[in-house]
Design an enzyme around this catalytic site. Structure first.
Site, short mmCIF file in Angstrom:
data_model
loop_
_atom_site.label_atom_id
_atom_site.label_comp_id
_atom_site.label_asym_id
_atom_site.label_seq_id
_atom_site.Cartn_x
_atom_site.Cartn_y
_atom_site.Cartn_z
N ARG A 131 0.83 -1.21 0.00
CA ARG A 131 0.00 0.00 0.00
C ARG A 131 0.87 1.27 0.00
O ARG A 131 0.53 2.26 -0.64
CB ARG A 131 -0.90 0.03 1.25
CG ARG A 131 -1.84 -1.16 1.41
CD ARG A 131 -3.19 -0.96 0.76
NE ARG A 131 -3.80 0.33 1.01
CZ ARG A 131 -4.53 0.63 2.09
NH1 ARG A 131 -4.77 -0.28 3.02
NH2 ARG A 131 -5.05 1.82 2.22
N TYR A 145 -8.28 14.21 -6.91
CA TYR A 145 -8.72 15.46 -6.29
C TYR A 145 -8.08 15.62 -4.92
O TYR A 145 -7.81 14.64 -4.24
CB TYR A 145 -10.24 15.57 -6.17
CG TYR A 145 -10.95 14.39 -5.51
CD1 TYR A 145 -11.24 13.24 -6.24
CD2 TYR A 145 -11.37 14.45 -4.18
CE1 TYR A 145 -11.92 12.18 -5.65
CE2 TYR A 145 -12.06 13.40 -3.60
CZ TYR A 145 -12.32 12.26 -4.33
OH TYR A 145 -12.99 11.21 -3.76
C1 VOV Z 1 -11.75 2.89 -2.95
C2 VOV Z 1 -12.06 2.57 -1.77
C3 VOV Z 1 -11.57 3.13 -0.47
C4 VOV Z 1 -11.25 2.37 0.61
C5 VOV Z 1 -11.26 0.85 0.71
C6 VOV Z 1 -10.84 3.28 1.65
C7 VOV Z 1 -10.47 2.86 2.94
C8 VOV Z 1 -9.87 3.73 3.84
C9 VOV Z 1 -9.39 3.33 5.12
C10 VOV Z 1 -9.50 1.92 5.69
C11 VOV Z 1 -8.80 4.42 5.71
C12 VOV Z 1 -8.16 4.51 7.10
C13 VOV Z 1 -6.84 3.85 7.18
C14 VOV Z 1 -5.89 4.34 6.13
O1 VOV Z 1 -5.72 3.60 5.15
O2 VOV Z 1 -5.38 5.44 6.26
C15 VOV Z 1 -8.91 5.50 4.76
C16 VOV Z 1 -8.38 6.77 4.96
C17 VOV Z 1 -8.69 7.85 4.13
N1 VOV Z 1 -9.52 7.85 3.05
FE1 VOV Z 1 -10.36 6.23 2.18
N2 VOV Z 1 -10.95 4.58 1.21
C18 VOV Z 1 -11.40 4.54 -0.09
C19 VOV Z 1 -11.71 5.62 -0.92
C20 VOV Z 1 -11.58 6.94 -0.49
C21 VOV Z 1 -12.12 8.08 -1.18
C22 VOV Z 1 -12.94 8.04 -2.45
C23 VOV Z 1 -11.78 9.19 -0.47
C24 VOV Z 1 -12.21 10.62 -0.76
C25 VOV Z 1 -13.39 10.97 0.14
C26 VOV Z 1 -14.62 11.41 -0.58
O3 VOV Z 1 -15.66 11.55 0.09
O4 VOV Z 1 -14.60 11.63 -1.80
C27 VOV Z 1 -11.01 8.77 0.64
C28 VOV Z 1 -10.42 9.62 1.55
C29 VOV Z 1 -9.64 9.14 2.59
C30 VOV Z 1 -8.82 9.99 3.41
C31 VOV Z 1 -8.65 11.48 3.22
C32 VOV Z 1 -8.22 9.20 4.36
C33 VOV Z 1 -7.27 9.66 5.47
C34 VOV Z 1 -8.13 10.14 6.60
C35 VOV Z 1 -7.39 10.56 7.83
O5 VOV Z 1 -8.00 11.38 8.58
O6 VOV Z 1 -6.28 10.12 8.09
N3 VOV Z 1 -10.94 7.40 0.63
N4 VOV Z 1 -9.61 5.07 3.66
#
Ligand code: VOV
Length: 249
Positions: A131, A145
């Site tokens: 990852r 974005y």
């Molecule tokens: C495509 C699928 C997908 C999946 C499986 C997924 C899963 C996860 C997990 C399990 C975690 C937490 C652990 C880590 O891995 O950090 C995160 C973390 C995060 N995410 Fe996510 N996210 C996805 C997708 C995904 C999208 C489409 C977005 C944009 C949000 C939207 O509204 O447009 C996003 C944002 C984030 C962010 C900004 C963070 C960091 C937040 C923080 O405060 O640190 N994310 N995300």
């Protein structure tokens, strides 16, 4: 003081967006244009060596809409390597026929919101490594974005206790996981590096899945209450053949 999430940090990332200056590009004679294309292809082959050696990764996409025409995403072990490659890219003949439209600097990030307690060194865990140092599949579509977590009045992510943030991220992760096999995400942290707090890069074979995922997440509290978004860029892949076609006049 409220507890900050602990992050694991992987490769540094540069997203570089350019618009073609087609008028100037068309004014070149065939020989000059061919030289620029060959030089660009050589640069891309050099860039790709890091993908093969697993010391970095890259993605080249053509952006749809007027925000940009080209997007090069580069991942490297150090910010200095990114800087060197960026300079090399800037000096390419082809790039002299583009106008820079946007760029984003960040580092691939995993947070500890959903990771359990463990004594092992996460940087040695193969899943975590895949990852943090992602191999980029040549997916047909990319979506990029930048975003922030809101810090306003009662909707201040940074004032929420750790446990509450964990609970919210659990729900976020659940929605994300329901897109397994359809959308791959790379979240890169940019606090201290760029204007927003994260870069979101999504890859998919079916472009509609971006809309479905982003829309579904808007109803989830993390995004509904705390998400603030910059400009969206969507692009289609440029392999060598498509690059030649793209640059044809
Ligand atoms: C495509 C699928 C997908 C999946 C499986 C997924 C899963 C996860 C997990 C399990 C975690 C937490 C652990 C880590 O891995 O950090 C995160 C973390 C995060 N995410 Fe996510 N996210 C996805 C997708 C995904 C999208 C489409 C977005 C944009 C949000 C939207 O509204 O447009 C996003 C944002 C984030 C962010 C900004 C963070 C960091 C937040 C923080 O405060 O640190 N994310 N995300």
């Amino acid at each position: 003081m409220n507890e900050a999430a602990i992050t694991l940090d992987g490769w540094y990332v540069l997203h570089d967006f350019r618009s073609m200056d087609w008028v100037a590009w068309k004014m070149l004679d065939d020989e000059e244009r061919q030289f620029a294309i060959d030089e660009f292809n050589m640069f891309m082959e050099k860039v790709n060596q890091a993908d093969e050696n697993k010391t970095g990764a890259h993605a080249l996409y053509s952006i749809i809409g007027q925000k940009a025409d080209l997007m090069l995403m580069l991942l490297r072990e150090t910010m200095d390597e990114l800087r060197e490659l960026e300079t090399e890219y800037n000096k390419l003949t082809l790039i002299a026929y583009t106008v820079p439209t946007y760029s984003y600097v960040s580092v691939v990030e995993l947070s500890n919101y959903l990771s359990g307690e463990s004594n092992e060194d996460p940087y040695q865990n193969p899943h975590v490594r895949s990852r943090l140092y992602p191999e980029l599949q040549r997916s047909q579509y990319i979506c990029f974005y930048p975003m922030d977590k809101r810090r306003e009045g009662n909707d201040n992510w940074y004032m929420l206790p750790m446990q509450e943030r964990k609970d919210l991220m659990l729900s976020h992760g659940k929605i994300g996981r329901s897109y397994a096999g359809k959308v791959k995400q790379i979240i890169s942290g940019s606090v201290g590096f760029d204007d927003y707090e994260w870069g979101v890069t999504l890859f998919a074979e079916d472009v509609l899945q971006f809309k479905k995922l982003v829309y579904e997440m808007r109803f989830d509290e993390v995004s509904a209450r705390y998400g603030e978004f910059g400009s969206f860029y969507v692009g289609t892949i440029l392999d060598k053949e498509k690059t030649i076609k793209f640059l044809e006049v």
